[in-house]
Design a protein around this motif. Structure first.
Motif, PDB file in Angstrom:
ATOM      1  N   GLU A 191       5.191 -50.080   9.641  1.00 31.15           N
ATOM      2  CA  GLU A 191       6.071 -49.569  10.688  1.00 31.15           C
ATOM      3  C   GLU A 191       7.523 -49.495  10.221  1.00 31.15           C
ATOM      4  N   HIS A 192       8.298 -48.626  10.862  1.00 33.81           N
ATOM      5  CA  HIS A 192       9.741 -48.589  10.623  1.00 33.81           C
ATOM      6  C   HIS A 192      10.369 -49.915  11.038  1.00 33.81           C
ATOM      7  N   ASP A 193      11.229 -50.445  10.202  1.00 35.86           N
ATOM      8  CA  ASP A 193      12.040 -51.602  10.559  1.00 35.86           C
ATOM      9  C   ASP A 193      13.384 -51.059  11.056  1.00 35.86           C
ATOM     10  N   LEU A 194      13.416 -50.680  12.331  1.00 35.61           N
ATOM     11  CA  LEU A 194      14.600 -50.011  12.861  1.00 35.61           C
ATOM     12  C   LEU A 194      15.826 -50.924  12.874  1.00 35.61           C
ATOM     13  N   PRO A 242       3.146 -41.818   4.882  1.00 37.10           N
ATOM     14  CA  PRO A 242       1.689 -41.829   4.994  1.00 37.10           C
ATOM     15  C   PRO A 242       1.079 -43.045   5.690  1.00 37.10           C
ATOM     16  N   THR A 243       1.886 -43.984   6.210  1.00 33.72           N
ATOM     17  CA  THR A 243       1.294 -45.238   6.673  1.00 33.72           C
ATOM     18  C   THR A 243       0.674 -45.131   8.068  1.00 33.72           C
ATOM     19  N   GLY A 244       1.159 -44.216   8.926  1.00 29.24           N
ATOM     20  CA  GLY A 244       0.496 -43.939  10.190  1.00 29.24           C
ATOM     21  C   GLY A 244       1.135 -44.378  11.483  1.00 29.24           C
ATOM     22  N   PRO A 245       1.786 -45.565  11.571  1.00 28.93           N
ATOM     23  CA  PRO A 245       2.328 -45.996  12.864  1.00 28.93           C
ATOM     24  C   PRO A 245       3.481 -45.109  13.351  1.00 28.93           C
ATOM     25  N   ALA A 246       3.648 -45.090  14.671  1.00 29.19           N
ATOM     26  CA  ALA A 246       4.763 -44.382  15.297  1.00 29.19           C
ATOM     27  C   ALA A 246       5.674 -45.393  15.982  1.00 29.19           C
ATOM     28  N   VAL A 247       6.936 -45.026  16.144  1.00 30.73           N
ATOM     29  CA  VAL A 247       7.859 -45.887  16.873  1.00 30.73           C
ATOM     30  C   VAL A 247       7.716 -45.601  18.360  1.00 30.73           C
ATOM     31  N   GLN A 289       9.398 -45.101  22.286  1.00 30.70           N
ATOM     32  CA  GLN A 289      10.613 -44.542  22.876  1.00 30.70           C
ATOM     33  C   GLN A 289      11.644 -45.644  23.111  1.00 30.70           C
ATOM     34  N   THR A 290      11.193 -46.794  23.590  1.00 31.60           N
ATOM     35  CA  THR A 290      12.119 -47.900  23.839  1.00 31.60           C
ATOM     36  C   THR A 290      12.824 -48.326  22.567  1.00 31.60           C
ATOM     37  N   ALA A 291      12.061 -48.471  21.481  1.00 33.54           N
ATOM     38  CA  ALA A 291      12.640 -48.895  20.206  1.00 33.54           C
ATOM     39  C   ALA A 291      13.595 -47.846  19.661  1.00 33.54           C
ATOM     40  N   LEU A 292      13.233 -46.570  19.810  1.00 31.41           N
ATOM     41  CA  LEU A 292      14.094 -45.505  19.315  1.00 31.41           C
ATOM     42  C   LEU A 292      15.418 -45.474  20.077  1.00 31.41           C
ATOM     43  N   LEU A 293      15.355 -45.628  21.396  1.00 26.41           N
ATOM     44  CA  LEU A 293      16.585 -45.615  22.184  1.00 26.41           C
ATOM     45  C   LEU A 293      17.474 -46.811  21.840  1.00 26.41           C
ATOM     46  N   GLU A 294      16.857 -47.969  21.626  1.00 21.45           N
ATOM     47  CA  GLU A 294      17.627 -49.146  21.213  1.00 21.45           C
ATOM     48  C   GLU A 294      18.286 -48.911  19.861  1.00 21.45           C
ATOM     49  N   PHE A 295      17.568 -48.241  18.966  1.00 26.48           N
ATOM     50  CA  PHE A 295      18.112 -47.921  17.642  1.00 26.48           C
ATOM     51  C   PHE A 295      19.274 -46.939  17.763  1.00 26.48           C
ATOM     52  N   LEU A 296      19.090 -45.889  18.552  1.00 26.95           N
ATOM     53  CA  LEU A 296      20.137 -44.876  18.693  1.00 26.95           C
ATOM     54  C   LEU A 296      21.413 -45.465  19.287  1.00 26.95           C
ATOM     55  N   ALA A 297      21.276 -46.477  20.120  1.00 26.10           N
ATOM     56  CA  ALA A 297      22.460 -47.123  20.691  1.00 26.10           C
ATOM     57  C   ALA A 297      23.300 -47.811  19.629  1.00 26.10           C
ATOM     58  N   LYS A 298      22.684 -48.133  18.497  1.00 29.71           N
ATOM     59  CA  LYS A 298      23.388 -48.802  17.407  1.00 29.71           C
ATOM     60  C   LYS A 298      23.949 -47.827  16.364  1.00 29.71           C
ATOM     61  N   VAL A 299      23.528 -46.568  16.423  1.00 30.37           N
ATOM     62  CA  VAL A 299      23.929 -45.583  15.413  1.00 30.37           C
ATOM     63  C   VAL A 299      25.240 -44.931  15.824  1.00 30.37           C
ATOM     64  N   PRO A 300      26.234 -44.912  14.942  1.00 32.71           N
ATOM     65  CA  PRO A 300      27.495 -44.233  15.273  1.00 32.71           C
ATOM     66  C   PRO A 300      27.248 -42.767  15.619  1.00 32.71           C
ATOM     67  N   SER A 301      28.007 -42.248  16.557  1.00 34.69           N
ATOM     68  CA  SER A 301      27.795 -40.876  17.018  1.00 34.69           C
ATOM     69  C   SER A 301      28.074 -39.844  15.928  1.00 34.69           C
ATOM     70  N   ALA A 321       5.234 -43.623  24.062  1.00 33.70           N
ATOM     71  CA  ALA A 321       5.381 -42.726  22.913  1.00 33.70           C
ATOM     72  C   ALA A 321       6.758 -42.056  22.930  1.00 33.70           C
ATOM     73  N   VAL A 322       7.255 -41.742  21.755  1.00 36.07           N
ATOM     74  CA  VAL A 322       8.542 -41.065  21.638  1.00 36.07           C
ATOM     75  C   VAL A 322       8.469 -39.685  22.294  1.00 36.07           C
TER      76      VAL A 322
END
Length: 358
Positions: free
Chosen positions: A140-143, A165-170, A172-184, A203-204
């Motif tokens: 999995e992604h280590d966001l 090729p590993t298969g897992p998906a992130v 939506q909750t994890a992605l939104l938490e990640f985006l909150a940390k990314v500079p605009s 799901a995302v």
């Protein structure tokens, strides 16, 4: 001292080679199957061949460079403005265009690894610098680590979900938490090449994310679920200034008229498409159950493939697969990705998982 012959930019010599999925060798004793390229095993959807053939007779003419009809079909299907769309020869071409548009030499691009092998190729081709953040033990992604890897030099972050090729998906909750940390100022690419195959809670929703964040671009393709791998057509959805930048650096007339017509017809046949995808997901679940019953710890697959962590036994597994008439995609020293194919091919993969030492 100057060189006596023309020399490419220094970064060109550092571009890693893309290794395509190997085709199967025909056998006289039984049918062989290609499980090495994540292709859709079904033939074209109803009406797609007819639409494509309708354009073949116009091969002496250039295609519509503006992809007018394709953009209109995508805009209607996904309820997005035409100005927010950019088409290219597969989603991989969009990755190249994104990096060409937004990265100066030396800028950093953060992404998970192992992930799509075209990422380091595209980054190096843009003279940018890869910052690879290892995936977790379960693929999995280590966001959290990816957020920490962002520096003042970071221009682009790529989130591949489901991860190839590993298969897992992130989620939506994890992605939104990640985006909150990314500079605009940092562009976040949500690469959804396998989005149609996702079956998971939370799901995302890439399009919802694009609507809420000015710095997000979503990339998708017709190569996988829609079965247009040979025609090469993908699309990006992003705010108009970003989409416009991608169109500005795109190859003129890059998406052929045949590809545009096939993509439009495929959108029109989406009900049939989703039935096929459901069948492939059912086969994926059957394969997953079979290989796990054989004792393998397989990351949760959300694409149309499964991943075997094999380390230094990767080559042996790929050779054993060849012996039983299925070709898989080995990543030397790491593991093997096997696409979900025809039921007979999947049966052989399950049987191989049961017989191969692990």
């Amino acid at each position: 001292m100057t060189a006596s012959t023309p020399q490419p930019r220094a970064n060109v010599g550092n571009i890693p080679a893309y290794v395509p999925g190997k085709p199967p060798v025909p056998r006289a004793d039984f049918t062989t199957y290609k499980l090495s390229s994540n292709e859709n095993p079904y033939p074209p959807l109803s009406g797609v061949v007819e639409a494509a053939m309708g354009v073949v007779g116009q091969m002496n003419r250039y295609p519509d460079m503006g992809c007018t009809a394709l953009y209109a079909a995508l805009a209607e299907r996904f309820d997005v403005p035409v100005e927010d769309l950019s088409a290219a020869t597969g989603s991989v071409a969009l990755i190249y265009q994104i990096l060409q548009s937004f990265c100066d030499p030396g800028d950093e691009v953060v992404y998970a690894w192992r992930s799509f092998e075209a990422y380091p190729i595209a980054v190096t081709a843009a003279a940018a610098t890869s910052v690879q953040v290892p995936v977790t033990a379960t693929g999995e992604h280590d966001l959290g680590a990816m957020a920490e890897a962002i520096t003042d030099k970071t221009k682009v972050v790529i989130v591949c979900t489901p991860n190839n090729p590993t298969g897992p998906a992130v989620t939506q909750t994890a992605l939104l938490e990640f985006l909150a940390k990314v500079p605009s100022r940092v562009l976040v690419v949500v690469d959804e090449a396998y989005v149609e195959f996702v079956r998971m809670d939370d799901a995302v929703d890439g399009l919802a994310v694009y609507r809420d964040f000015d710095n997000v671009v979503v990339t998708r393709t017709f190569s996988k679920a829609y079965g247009l791998a040979n025609f090469r057509v993908g699309y990006a959805v992003a705010r108009a200034p970003i989409a416009g930048a991608l169109r500005a650096v795109s190859l003129p007339f890059g998406v052929s008229g045949v590809a545009q017509a096939a993509a439009i017809a495929s959108l029109a046949a989406e009900e049939q498409l989703l039935q096929r995808v459901d069948s492939l997901v059912g086969e994926r679940d059957r394969v997953l159950a079979g290989v796990r019953a054989a004792g393998w710890e397989i990351p949760e697959p959300q694409g149309n493939f499964v991943w075997f962590t094999l380390g230094d036994r990767t080559g042996d597994f790929a050779a054993a697969a060849d012996e039983v008439g299925i070709v898989v995609r080995p990543f030397a020293g790491e593991g093997v990705r096997a696409s979900i194919g025809e039921p007979e091919a999947n049966d052989r993969l399950i049987d191989l998982a049961g017989s191969f030492p692990h």
